[in-house]
Write a protein that holds these residues in place. Structure first.
Motif, mmCIF file in Angstrom:
data_model
loop_
_atom_site.group_PDB
_atom_site.id
_atom_site.type_symbol
_atom_site.label_atom_id
_atom_site.label_comp_id
_atom_site.label_asym_id
_atom_site.label_seq_id
_atom_site.Cartn_x
_atom_site.Cartn_y
_atom_site.Cartn_z
ATOM 1 N N ARG A 44 0.708 -1.288 0.017
ATOM 2 C CA ARG A 44 -0.047 0.198 -0.117
ATOM 3 C C ARG A 44 0.739 1.215 0.249
ATOM 4 N N LEU A 45 2.288 1.312 0.339
ATOM 5 C CA LEU A 45 3.029 2.438 0.472
ATOM 6 C C LEU A 45 4.359 2.161 -0.221
ATOM 7 N N PRO A 46 5.005 3.170 -0.611
ATOM 8 C CA PRO A 46 6.232 3.155 -1.318
ATOM 9 C C PRO A 46 7.042 2.400 -0.285
ATOM 10 N N ALA A 47 8.138 1.884 -0.730
ATOM 11 C CA ALA A 47 9.206 1.126 0.325
ATOM 12 C C ALA A 47 9.675 2.251 1.324
ATOM 13 N N SER A 48 10.223 3.411 0.761
ATOM 14 C CA SER A 48 10.828 4.265 1.876
ATOM 15 C C SER A 48 9.787 4.651 2.915
ATOM 16 N N VAL A 49 8.600 4.873 2.554
ATOM 17 C CA VAL A 49 7.687 5.220 3.610
ATOM 18 C C VAL A 49 7.568 4.122 4.340
ATOM 19 N N ALA A 86 11.003 11.911 17.122
ATOM 20 C CA ALA A 86 11.519 13.223 16.384
ATOM 21 C C ALA A 86 12.092 12.776 15.120
ATOM 22 N N ALA A 87 12.865 11.863 15.175
ATOM 23 C CA ALA A 87 13.598 11.367 13.934
ATOM 24 C C ALA A 87 12.439 10.733 12.937
ATOM 25 N N VAL A 88 11.485 10.028 13.457
ATOM 26 C CA VAL A 88 10.475 9.545 12.400
ATOM 27 C C VAL A 88 9.722 10.803 11.867
ATOM 28 N N VAL A 89 9.482 11.684 12.757
ATOM 29 C CA VAL A 89 8.551 12.889 12.289
ATOM 30 C C VAL A 89 9.658 13.587 11.198
ATOM 31 N N LEU A 90 10.804 13.801 11.443
ATOM 32 C CA LEU A 90 11.781 14.471 10.580
ATOM 33 C C LEU A 90 11.850 13.625 9.095
ATOM 34 N N ALA A 91 11.877 12.280 9.069
ATOM 35 C CA ALA A 91 12.125 11.563 8.044
ATOM 36 C C ALA A 91 10.884 11.528 7.029
ATOM 37 N N THR A 92 9.688 11.710 7.780
ATOM 38 C CA THR A 92 8.366 11.744 7.006
ATOM 39 C C THR A 92 8.258 13.035 6.336
ATOM 40 N N ARG A 93 8.848 14.088 6.789
ATOM 41 C CA ARG A 93 8.668 15.347 6.249
ATOM 42 C C ARG A 93 9.405 15.681 4.875
#
Length: 94
Positions: A44-49, A86-93
């Motif tokens: 359902r999602l791209p591999a990076s996400v 915080a790293a997860v949030v930064l990575a998703t942005r």
């Protein structure tokens, strides 16, 4: 597990039916659920996400152990959880 069985003294006859059921649940059922969930996310999602979601696994594990096993959460653990999220949030942005 294999190394443990090879070098430790085992008393497999002392393991109860509940113990064997828990070993089966922990190794087979959870393993299958984890892989099915991972491949469903990849479909359902791209591999990076989808890979970003794996960074939340330690946070879920620590919080679950704190709730289920009454493990203490000190300032160091809480800071590590905040930094990880915080790293997860930064990575998703980006």
């Amino acid at each position: 597990m294999v190394v443990g069985l090879a070098i430790e003294t085992t008393h497999l006859d002392k393991v109860t039916t509940t113990g064997w059921a828990l070993v089966f649940y922990g190794t087979v059922i959870q393993f299958c659920v984890a892989y099915v969930s991972w491949f469903a996310a990849l479909a359902r999602l791209p591999a990076s996400v989808a890979a970003i979601g794996t960074m939340a696994v330690p946070v879920i594990g620590v919080v679950a152990s704190a709730i289920a096993l009454s493990e203490p959460l000190g300032p160091g653990q809480i800071a590590a959880l905040v930094f990880t999220l915080a790293a997860v949030v930064l990575a998703t942005r980006s």
